[in-house]
Design an enzyme around this catalytic site. Structure first.
Site, PDB file in Angstrom:
ATOM      1  N   PRO A  13       0.782  -1.224   0.000  1.00 14.22           N
ATOM      2  CA  PRO A  13       0.000   0.000   0.000  1.00 14.22           C
ATOM      3  C   PRO A  13       0.821   1.285   0.000  1.00 14.22           C
ATOM      4  O   PRO A  13       1.849   1.384   0.661  1.00 14.22           O
ATOM      5  CB  PRO A  13      -0.834  -0.097   1.284  1.00 14.22           C
ATOM      6  CG  PRO A  13      -0.162  -1.113   2.114  1.00 14.22           C
ATOM      7  CD  PRO A  13       0.502  -2.072   1.167  1.00 14.22           C
ATOM      8  N   ASN A  14       0.314   2.237  -0.759  1.00 14.49           N
ATOM      9  CA  ASN A  14       0.842   3.612  -0.864  1.00 14.49           C
ATOM     10  C   ASN A  14       2.130   3.719  -1.665  1.00 14.49           C
ATOM     11  O   ASN A  14       2.603   4.834  -1.910  1.00 14.49           O
ATOM     12  CB  ASN A  14       1.026   4.250   0.529  1.00 14.49           C
ATOM     13  CG  ASN A  14      -0.290   4.386   1.268  1.00 14.49           C
ATOM     14  OD1 ASN A  14      -1.251   4.902   0.699  1.00 14.49           O
ATOM     15  ND2 ASN A  14      -0.357   3.894   2.489  1.00 14.49           N
ATOM     16  N   ARG A  21       5.507  12.271  -2.678  1.00 16.25           N
ATOM     17  CA  ARG A  21       5.575  12.792  -1.303  1.00 16.25           C
ATOM     18  C   ARG A  21       6.699  12.092  -0.539  1.00 16.25           C
ATOM     19  O   ARG A  21       7.137  11.023  -0.933  1.00 16.25           O
ATOM     20  CB  ARG A  21       4.249  12.548  -0.573  1.00 16.25           C
ATOM     21  CG  ARG A  21       3.226  13.562  -0.977  1.00 16.25           C
ATOM     22  CD  ARG A  21       1.876  13.286  -0.382  1.00 16.25           C
ATOM     23  NE  ARG A  21       0.870  13.582  -1.411  1.00 16.25           N
ATOM     24  CZ  ARG A  21      -0.173  12.821  -1.708  1.00 16.25           C
ATOM     25  NH1 ARG A  21      -0.389  11.711  -1.040  1.00 16.25           N
ATOM     26  NH2 ARG A  21      -1.009  13.162  -2.650  1.00 16.25           N
ATOM     27  N   TYR A  26      11.780   8.243   1.088  1.00 17.09           N
ATOM     28  CA  TYR A  26      11.620   7.184   0.092  1.00 17.09           C
ATOM     29  C   TYR A  26      12.287   7.487  -1.258  1.00 17.09           C
ATOM     30  O   TYR A  26      12.210   6.668  -2.166  1.00 17.09           O
ATOM     31  CB  TYR A  26      10.126   6.890  -0.120  1.00 17.09           C
ATOM     32  CG  TYR A  26       9.443   6.425   1.136  1.00 17.09           C
ATOM     33  CD1 TYR A  26       9.888   5.294   1.812  1.00 17.09           C
ATOM     34  CD2 TYR A  26       8.359   7.131   1.677  1.00 17.09           C
ATOM     35  CE1 TYR A  26       9.280   4.866   2.984  1.00 17.09           C
ATOM     36  CE2 TYR A  26       7.738   6.711   2.839  1.00 17.09           C
ATOM     37  CZ  TYR A  26       8.210   5.576   3.488  1.00 17.09           C
ATOM     38  OH  TYR A  26       7.605   5.157   4.645  1.00 17.09           O
ATOM     39  N   ASN A  77       7.934  -5.820  -1.362  1.00 16.03           N
ATOM     40  CA  ASN A  77       7.952  -4.716  -0.406  1.00 16.03           C
ATOM     41  C   ASN A  77       6.519  -4.626   0.132  1.00 16.03           C
ATOM     42  O   ASN A  77       5.650  -4.047  -0.517  1.00 16.03           O
ATOM     43  CB  ASN A  77       8.350  -3.395  -1.078  1.00 16.03           C
ATOM     44  CG  ASN A  77       8.425  -2.269  -0.053  1.00 16.03           C
ATOM     45  OD1 ASN A  77       7.947  -2.414   1.080  1.00 16.03           O
ATOM     46  ND2 ASN A  77       9.013  -1.149  -0.439  1.00 16.03           N
ATOM     47  N   ALA A  80       3.350  -0.942   4.564  1.00 12.34           N
ATOM     48  CA  ALA A  80       2.831  -0.913   5.945  1.00 12.34           C
ATOM     49  C   ALA A  80       2.376  -2.296   6.416  1.00 12.34           C
ATOM     50  O   ALA A  80       2.387  -2.576   7.631  1.00 12.34           O
ATOM     51  CB  ALA A  80       1.681   0.082   6.042  1.00 12.34           C
ATOM     52  N   HIS A  83       4.294  -4.557   8.982  1.00 16.05           N
ATOM     53  CA  HIS A  83       4.198  -4.427  10.433  1.00 16.05           C
ATOM     54  C   HIS A  83       2.853  -4.892  10.997  1.00 16.05           C
ATOM     55  O   HIS A  83       2.588  -4.718  12.175  1.00 16.05           O
ATOM     56  CB  HIS A  83       4.451  -2.961  10.814  1.00 16.05           C
ATOM     57  CG  HIS A  83       5.567  -2.339  10.035  1.00 16.05           C
ATOM     58  ND1 HIS A  83       6.866  -2.783  10.136  1.00 16.05           N
ATOM     59  CD2 HIS A  83       5.578  -1.359   9.084  1.00 16.05           C
ATOM     60  CE1 HIS A  83       7.628  -2.078   9.302  1.00 16.05           C
ATOM     61  NE2 HIS A  83       6.865  -1.219   8.653  1.00 16.05           N
ATOM     62  N   ASP A  90       1.518 -15.674   6.227  1.00 15.19           N
ATOM     63  CA  ASP A  90       1.021 -17.038   6.043  1.00 15.19           C
ATOM     64  C   ASP A  90       0.947 -17.407   4.564  1.00 15.19           C
ATOM     65  O   ASP A  90       1.228 -18.558   4.195  1.00 15.19           O
ATOM     66  CB  ASP A  90      -0.365 -17.195   6.686  1.00 15.19           C
ATOM     67  CG  ASP A  90      -0.301 -17.238   8.214  1.00 15.19           C
ATOM     68  OD1 ASP A  90       0.811 -17.332   8.761  1.00 15.19           O
ATOM     69  OD2 ASP A  90      -1.368 -17.162   8.851  1.00 15.19           O
ATOM     70  N   GLU A 101      12.247 -10.066   1.139  1.00 14.86           N
ATOM     71  CA  GLU A 101      11.564  -8.858   1.624  1.00 14.86           C
ATOM     72  C   GLU A 101      12.471  -7.652   1.389  1.00 14.86           C
ATOM     73  O   GLU A 101      13.650  -7.692   1.761  1.00 14.86           O
ATOM     74  CB  GLU A 101      11.272  -9.024   3.118  1.00 14.86           C
ATOM     75  CG  GLU A 101      10.610  -7.816   3.754  1.00 14.86           C
ATOM     76  CD  GLU A 101      10.437  -7.977   5.263  1.00 14.86           C
ATOM     77  OE1 GLU A 101      10.658  -9.095   5.807  1.00 14.86           O
ATOM     78  OE2 GLU A 101      10.108  -6.965   5.902  1.00 14.86           O
ATOM     79  N   HIS A 103      12.857  -3.203   1.516  1.00 14.67           N
ATOM     80  CA  HIS A 103      12.344  -1.902   1.948  1.00 14.67           C
ATOM     81  C   HIS A 103      13.253  -0.802   1.432  1.00 14.67           C
ATOM     82  O   HIS A 103      14.488  -0.935   1.493  1.00 14.67           O
ATOM     83  CB  HIS A 103      12.290  -1.816   3.476  1.00 14.67           C
ATOM     84  CG  HIS A 103      11.349  -2.808   4.067  1.00 14.67           C
ATOM     85  ND1 HIS A 103       9.992  -2.653   4.027  1.00 14.67           N
ATOM     86  CD2 HIS A 103      11.580  -3.998   4.666  1.00 14.67           C
ATOM     87  CE1 HIS A 103       9.419  -3.709   4.582  1.00 14.67           C
ATOM     88  NE2 HIS A 103      10.358  -4.540   4.976  1.00 14.67           N
ATOM     89  N   SER A 105      13.453   2.277   2.805  1.00 15.89           N
ATOM     90  CA  SER A 105      14.055   2.908   3.983  1.00 15.89           C
ATOM     91  C   SER A 105      14.584   1.829   4.923  1.00 15.89           C
ATOM     92  O   SER A 105      14.224   0.656   4.797  1.00 15.89           O
ATOM     93  CB  SER A 105      12.994   3.760   4.706  1.00 15.89           C
ATOM     94  OG  SER A 105      11.948   2.939   5.191  1.00 15.89           O
ATOM     95  N   ARG A 110      13.855   3.917  12.192  1.00 17.46           N
ATOM     96  CA  ARG A 110      12.682   4.777  12.188  1.00 17.46           C
ATOM     97  C   ARG A 110      11.856   4.553  13.466  1.00 17.46           C
ATOM     98  O   ARG A 110      12.410   4.224  14.505  1.00 17.46           O
ATOM     99  CB  ARG A 110      11.897   4.520  10.901  1.00 17.46           C
ATOM    100  CG  ARG A 110      12.753   4.792   9.647  1.00 17.46           C
ATOM    101  CD  ARG A 110      11.967   4.616   8.376  1.00 17.46           C
ATOM    102  NE  ARG A 110      10.843   5.550   8.328  1.00 17.46           N
ATOM    103  CZ  ARG A 110       9.841   5.449   7.444  1.00 17.46           C
ATOM    104  NH1 ARG A 110       9.836   4.459   6.549  1.00 17.46           N
ATOM    105  NH2 ARG A 110       8.859   6.321   7.458  1.00 17.46           N
TER     106      ARG A 110
HETATM  107  O1  CA2 Z   1      10.794   1.590   3.374  1.00 16.86           O
HETATM  108  C1  CA2 Z   1       9.929   0.944   2.818  1.00 16.86           C
HETATM  109  O2  CA2 Z   1      10.027   0.493   1.686  1.00 16.86           O
HETATM  110  C2  CA2 Z   1       8.595   0.726   3.534  1.00 16.86           C
HETATM  111  O3  CA2 Z   1       8.125  -0.593   3.218  1.00 16.86           O
HETATM  112  C3  CA2 Z   1       7.634   1.754   2.980  1.00 16.86           C
HETATM  113  C4  CA2 Z   1       6.281   1.770   3.685  1.00 16.86           C
HETATM  114  C5  CA2 Z   1       6.442   1.810   5.194  1.00 16.86           C
HETATM  115  O4  CA2 Z   1       5.173   1.671   5.807  1.00 16.86           O
HETATM  116  C6  CA2 Z   1       7.362   0.725   5.711  1.00 16.86           C
HETATM  117  O5  CA2 Z   1       7.504   0.876   7.101  1.00 16.86           O
HETATM  118  C7  CA2 Z   1       8.718   0.818   5.045  1.00 16.86           C
HETATM  119  C8  CA2 Z   1       5.467   2.985   3.246  1.00 16.86           C
HETATM  120  C9  CA2 Z   1       5.205   3.057   1.785  1.00 16.86           C
HETATM  121  C10 CA2 Z   1       4.455   4.324   1.519  1.00 16.86           C
HETATM  122  O6  CA2 Z   1       5.159   5.070   0.577  1.00 16.86           O
HETATM  123  C11 CA2 Z   1       4.880   6.386   0.445  1.00 16.86           C
HETATM  124  C12 CA2 Z   1       5.490   7.019  -0.597  1.00 16.86           C
HETATM  125  C13 CA2 Z   1       5.267   8.346  -0.800  1.00 16.86           C
HETATM  126  C14 CA2 Z   1       4.428   9.048   0.040  1.00 16.86           C
HETATM  127  C15 CA2 Z   1       3.818   8.415   1.091  1.00 16.86           C
HETATM  128  C16 CA2 Z   1       4.033   7.068   1.301  1.00 16.86           C
END
Ligand code: CA2
Length: 146
Positions: A13-14, A21, A26, A77, A80, A83, A90, A101, A103, A105, A110
């Site tokens: 997601p996202n 953003r 990121y 990846n 969210a 977590h 599963d 896996e 990421h 970041s 964090r």
């Molecule tokens: O660091 C990563 O790749 C994460 O999987 C990214 C997730 C975050 O919840 C994980 O803890 C670490 C968030 C992805 C959302 O990406 C965005 C990109 C631009 C603006 C807002 C969110």
């Protein structure tokens, strides 16, 4: 191409918002631009990739369940859902093909809640903190697992 030489790259997601953003966390690349780099490396490594993104946990679970029919490994990846999702963990375990896996970041630098991954225990390994390179290293690792 034989299914063993095909790798599924999944994004949670996202991640469709990448490049628009929070570039300080990121990076500035969009998911499309990351995809181009993944495809270029896949070509170099002689594998085929499919790159999919979903904001829905259920859709990701469905794709992981189906993956063994067409793919030899998964790079994921989970964003969210890393977590929170026992369901994705599963599904990876049930799929029985190697999953890496990744990421963008470093989730250990964090907030506290990001330090736990439900996915890590089902994955062959985790790469975290290298921006787009996390995906490219993840693809190399997945190819080694084929
Ligand atoms: O660091 C990563 O790749 C994460 O999987 C990214 C997730 C975050 O919840 C994980 O803890 C670490 C968030 C992805 C959302 O990406 C965005 C990109 C631009 C603006 C807002 C969110």
């Amino acid at each position: 191409m034989a299914k063993k030489q095909r790798i599924l790259v999944l994004n949670g997601p996202n991640l469709n918002l990448l490049g628009k953003r929070q570039p300080e966390i990121y990076g500035r690349l969009t998911l499309e631009q990351i995809g181009k780099k993944i495809r270029a490396l896949a070509k170099e490594l002689g594998v085929e990739v499919e790159i999919w993104q979903s904001n829905s946990e259920g859709e990701l679970v469905g794709w992981i369940q189906e993956a063994p029919k067409a793919f030899g490994a998964i790079v994921i990846n989970p964003a969210a859902y890393t977590h929170s999702s026992v369901a994705i963990r599963d599904a990876i375990t049930a799929a029985g093909i190697p999953a890496v896996e990744v990421h963008l970041s470093n989730i250990y630098r964090r907030e506290e809640f990001r330090k736990h991954s439900y996915i890590a225990g089902a994955a062959v390994g985790q790469i975290s903190g290298f921006g787009v390179q996390s995906y490219l290293l993840g693809l190399r690792a997945a190819v080694e697992q084929l």
